[in-house]
Design a protein around this motif. Structure first.
Motif, PDB file in Angstrom:
ATOM      1  N   LYS A  70       0.832  -1.198   0.000  1.00 40.47           N
ATOM      2  CA  LYS A  70       0.000   0.000   0.000  1.00 40.47           C
ATOM      3  C   LYS A  70       0.870   1.252   0.000  1.00 40.47           C
ATOM      4  O   LYS A  70       0.586   2.215  -0.704  1.00 40.47           O
ATOM      5  N   LYS A  71       1.926   1.231   0.810  1.00 34.94           N
ATOM      6  CA  LYS A  71       2.817   2.383   0.881  1.00 34.94           C
ATOM      7  C   LYS A  71       3.463   2.658  -0.477  1.00 34.94           C
ATOM      8  O   LYS A  71       3.511   3.800  -0.924  1.00 34.94           O
ATOM      9  N   LEU A  72       3.944   1.609  -1.117  1.00 34.40           N
ATOM     10  CA  LEU A  72       4.608   1.789  -2.414  1.00 34.40           C
ATOM     11  C   LEU A  72       3.601   2.228  -3.485  1.00 34.40           C
ATOM     12  O   LEU A  72       3.896   3.119  -4.283  1.00 34.40           O
ATOM     13  N   SER A  73       2.418   1.638  -3.492  1.00 31.42           N
ATOM     14  CA  SER A  73       1.387   2.048  -4.452  1.00 31.42           C
ATOM     15  C   SER A  73       1.055   3.523  -4.291  1.00 31.42           C
ATOM     16  O   SER A  73       1.006   4.271  -5.272  1.00 31.42           O
ATOM     17  N   THR A  74       0.839   3.943  -3.063  1.00 33.79           N
ATOM     18  CA  THR A  74       0.514   5.341  -2.776  1.00 33.79           C
ATOM     19  C   THR A  74       1.655   6.251  -3.202  1.00 33.79           C
ATOM     20  O   THR A  74       1.434   7.293  -3.833  1.00 33.79           O
ATOM     21  N   PHE A  75       2.874   5.850  -2.877  1.00 32.02           N
ATOM     22  CA  PHE A  75       4.038   6.651  -3.253  1.00 32.02           C
ATOM     23  C   PHE A  75       4.132   6.810  -4.768  1.00 32.02           C
ATOM     24  O   PHE A  75       4.346   7.912  -5.261  1.00 32.02           O
ATOM     25  N   LEU A  76       3.986   5.727  -5.507  1.00 31.84           N
ATOM     26  CA  LEU A  76       4.087   5.789  -6.964  1.00 31.84           C
ATOM     27  C   LEU A  76       3.002   6.678  -7.561  1.00 31.84           C
ATOM     28  O   LEU A  76       3.260   7.457  -8.484  1.00 31.84           O
ATOM     29  N   LEU A  77       1.794   6.564  -7.047  1.00 28.93           N
ATOM     30  CA  LEU A  77       0.697   7.401  -7.542  1.00 28.93           C
ATOM     31  C   LEU A  77       0.969   8.879  -7.281  1.00 28.93           C
ATOM     32  O   LEU A  77       0.777   9.722  -8.167  1.00 28.93           O
ATOM     33  N   HIS A  78       1.428   9.200  -6.069  1.00 32.01           N
ATOM     34  CA  HIS A  78       1.735  10.594  -5.739  1.00 32.01           C
ATOM     35  C   HIS A  78       2.911  11.105  -6.572  1.00 32.01           C
ATOM     36  O   HIS A  78       2.895  12.243  -7.032  1.00 32.01           O
ATOM     37  N   TRP A  79       3.930  10.264  -6.755  1.00 36.09           N
ATOM     38  CA  TRP A  79       5.088  10.661  -7.546  1.00 36.09           C
ATOM     39  C   TRP A  79       4.656  11.002  -8.978  1.00 36.09           C
ATOM     40  O   TRP A  79       5.064  12.018  -9.527  1.00 36.09           O
ATOM     41  N   CYS A  80       3.844  10.145  -9.563  1.00 37.08           N
ATOM     42  CA  CYS A  80       3.398  10.370 -10.939  1.00 37.08           C
ATOM     43  C   CYS A  80       2.534  11.619 -11.047  1.00 37.08           C
ATOM     44  O   CYS A  80       2.648  12.373 -12.012  1.00 37.08           O
ATOM     45  N   GLU A  81       1.696  11.838 -10.075  1.00 28.58           N
ATOM     46  CA  GLU A  81       0.840  13.020 -10.075  1.00 28.58           C
ATOM     47  C   GLU A  81       1.688  14.290  -9.989  1.00 28.58           C
ATOM     48  O   GLU A  81       1.464  15.258 -10.713  1.00 28.58           O
ATOM     49  N   ARG A  82       2.663  14.265  -9.127  1.00 24.18           N
ATOM     50  CA  ARG A  82       3.521  15.437  -8.893  1.00 24.18           C
ATOM     51  C   ARG A  82       4.464  15.708 -10.059  1.00 24.18           C
ATOM     52  O   ARG A  82       4.775  16.852 -10.351  1.00 24.18           O
ATOM     53  N   ASN A  83       4.929  14.667 -10.726  1.00 20.39           N
ATOM     54  CA  ASN A  83       5.959  14.810 -11.747  1.00 20.39           C
ATOM     55  C   ASN A  83       5.456  14.576 -13.167  1.00 20.39           C
ATOM     56  O   ASN A  83       6.256  14.335 -14.066  1.00 20.39           O
ATOM     57  N   ARG A  84       4.169  14.628 -13.369  1.00 15.66           N
ATOM     58  CA  ARG A  84       3.579  14.408 -14.692  1.00 15.66           C
ATOM     59  C   ARG A  84       4.025  15.513 -15.651  1.00 15.66           C
ATOM     60  O   ARG A  84       3.937  16.688 -15.326  1.00 15.66           O
ATOM     61  N   PRO A  85       4.518  15.122 -16.825  1.00 14.38           N
ATOM     62  CA  PRO A  85       4.925  16.144 -17.798  1.00 14.38           C
ATOM     63  C   PRO A  85       3.715  16.864 -18.380  1.00 14.38           C
ATOM     64  O   PRO A  85       2.601  16.335 -18.345  1.00 14.38           O
ATOM     65  N   PRO A  86       3.932  18.063 -18.910  1.00 13.88           N
ATOM     66  CA  PRO A  86       2.809  18.844 -19.454  1.00 13.88           C
ATOM     67  C   PRO A  86       2.029  18.108 -20.545  1.00 13.88           C
ATOM     68  O   PRO A  86       0.821  18.212 -20.607  1.00 13.88           O
ATOM     69  N   HIS A  87       2.697  17.355 -21.399  1.00 13.25           N
ATOM     70  CA  HIS A  87       2.007  16.661 -22.481  1.00 13.25           C
ATOM     71  C   HIS A  87       1.405  15.338 -22.011  1.00 13.25           C
ATOM     72  O   HIS A  87       0.678  14.708 -22.743  1.00 13.25           O
TER      73      HIS A  87
END
Length: 101
Positions: free
Chosen positions: A25-42
């Motif tokens: 759960k911790k890793l899933s949450t971390f990956l989701l937050h990381w992707c949300e925060r670092n999503r490229p503009p395109h």
């Protein structure tokens, strides 16, 4: 920029540790937050992911070995794909379900 990323990782780690019990759960949450925060503009689904397994483990409060094992499991299940230093969420819904359950 690196200081900002380190700060964000620390805050995300506190959030992850406070809301999740299992390492998965911790890793899933971390990956989701990381992707949300670092999503490229395109938003092509690729996110730069230059953290080591040890750094991820420190943020989510688990061992490097556990992170390595879980990332392998996530890849086998088709949830994520790691290519070089790019992370692709192949099945965001399943990863969100893993984080929530």
């Amino acid at each position: 920029m690196q200081l900002g990323e380190a700060y964000y990782s620390a805050i995300a780690g506190v959030r992850v540790k406070g809301h999740s019990r299992s390492a998965s759960k911790k890793l899933s949450t971390f990956l989701l937050h990381w992707c949300e925060r670092n999503r490229p503009p395109h938003d092509d689904g690729n996110v730069r992911f230059a953290l080591t397994h040890e750094e991820i483990a420190q943020v989510i409060g688990t061992s490097r070995e556990t992170v390595t094992r879980l990332l392998s499991e996530f890849k086998k299940k088709g949830l994520i794909q790691l290519r070089n230093s790019n992370l692709v969420l192949m099945n965001r819904a399943a990863l969100e379900s893993s984080a929530a359950s």
